[in-house]
Write a protein that holds these residues in place. Sequence first.
Motif, mmCIF file in Angstrom:
data_model
loop_
_atom_site.group_PDB
_atom_site.id
_atom_site.type_symbol
_atom_site.label_atom_id
_atom_site.label_comp_id
_atom_site.label_asym_id
_atom_site.label_seq_id
_atom_site.Cartn_x
_atom_site.Cartn_y
_atom_site.Cartn_z
ATOM 1 N N GLU A 93 8.380 8.326 6.457
ATOM 2 C CA GLU A 93 8.228 9.404 7.449
ATOM 3 C C GLU A 93 8.746 8.978 8.816
ATOM 4 O OE1 GLU A 93 4.125 10.401 7.405
ATOM 5 O OE2 GLU A 93 4.154 11.224 5.372
ATOM 6 N N ASP A 151 0.861 -1.182 0.000
ATOM 7 C CA ASP A 151 0.000 0.000 0.000
ATOM 8 C C ASP A 151 0.898 1.234 0.000
ATOM 9 O OD1 ASP A 151 -1.573 2.273 1.136
ATOM 10 O OD2 ASP A 151 -3.162 0.759 1.197
ATOM 11 N N ALA A 152 0.630 2.170 -0.913
ATOM 12 C CA ALA A 152 1.464 3.366 -1.017
ATOM 13 C C ALA A 152 1.460 4.180 0.266
ATOM 14 C CB ALA A 152 0.996 4.230 -2.191
ATOM 15 N N ARG A 153 0.339 4.145 0.996
ATOM 16 C CA ARG A 153 0.273 4.898 2.253
ATOM 17 C C ARG A 153 1.203 4.305 3.302
ATOM 18 N NH1 ARG A 153 -6.081 4.379 2.884
ATOM 19 N NH2 ARG A 153 -5.409 2.313 2.181
ATOM 20 N N ARG A 154 1.294 2.979 3.323
ATOM 21 C CA ARG A 154 2.226 2.343 4.256
ATOM 22 C C ARG A 154 3.663 2.687 3.894
ATOM 23 N NH1 ARG A 154 -0.383 -3.138 3.187
ATOM 24 N NH2 ARG A 154 -2.395 -3.016 4.253
ATOM 25 N N ASN A 155 3.951 2.697 2.602
ATOM 26 C CA ASN A 155 5.310 3.046 2.173
ATOM 27 C C ASN A 155 5.665 4.459 2.626
ATOM 28 O OD1 ASN A 155 5.262 0.555 0.907
ATOM 29 N ND2 ASN A 155 4.873 1.411 -1.135
ATOM 30 N N ARG A 156 4.734 5.399 2.457
ATOM 31 C CA ARG A 156 4.992 6.793 2.874
ATOM 32 C C ARG A 156 5.157 6.878 4.385
ATOM 33 N NH1 ARG A 156 0.967 7.948 -1.045
ATOM 34 N NH2 ARG A 156 -0.607 8.124 0.612
ATOM 35 N N ARG A 157 4.312 6.144 5.110
ATOM 36 C CA ARG A 157 4.412 6.165 6.570
ATOM 37 C C ARG A 157 5.764 5.621 7.030
ATOM 38 N NH1 ARG A 157 3.060 9.184 10.152
ATOM 39 N NH2 ARG A 157 0.970 9.252 9.217
#
Length: 272
Positions: A22, A13-19
């Motif tokens: 960060e 999931d792209a959101r997990r990658n960004r998290r």
Amino acid sequence: WAAEEFETLDLGDARRNRRAIELLNDLGERPTASIPGACRGWAEIQAAYRFLGNDRYDWLDLLEPHRVCTQARMAAHPVVLCTQDTTQLDFNGQVIEGLGPLSYEAQRGMYLHPTYAITPQREPLGVLDAWMWAREFKDAEGQRGGEPESRRWMEGYARVAELAAGLPDTRLVYVADREADLLPLMIRARDLEHPADWLIRAKHNRVLPDGDGEKLWARVLATEPLGEVHFTLAPGRGRRSRDVRQALYAHRVSVSDRRGGRVDATCVIARE
């Protein structure tokens, strides 16, 4: 740095990658802080714990893109030291599921055993591999179950040896402390035809098969020294800084593999 190092990270999931990126940035900026201390605000703290508690991926998935980048950095160097050692993660006094005993049975925590790649000039290149485990508790007879912990040293060498095939222009040297002075490790390296060198601090003063009971260290110290090294020993707990001069000895020897064969190695001794 984190965005470049983890560009190929795929946690589904792209959101997990960004998290992940960060969180790595936050922890990298404050490496000695706790997770709440490193995060900026309550929302980030909650997001960090949700991320770390997600069972759809594990720490090996997070390590993989860094491992790939580390291998690419290694290819630019003629010699790379692949160092291994074990450290304790001490969580004593905290109620955390899955912890085990440490050096003392009353302590609680886990063990981490990474392979860290550096150059001979001490330039860090990254983490190649790691073991992480919690010890089982001793039973009523004082015996501890689980896999033999010595296995991590032998598997560590085997993985460095596998890596050597993809780095034909880089000489890999597996470096480990006294706990890795294991005959099965030396046999494994011999049987693989030494794709990676090994440098292990000696623990056992082995009897040599061709010396009528003569031992390893006596054989080496009977040779002429190669020369001297001179350095300043840094101060430590209860120890003052001082100048040190050591004579260097080196000798090629064979030790028995206990199977009717031998393992050849060069023994180096630095003696003050």
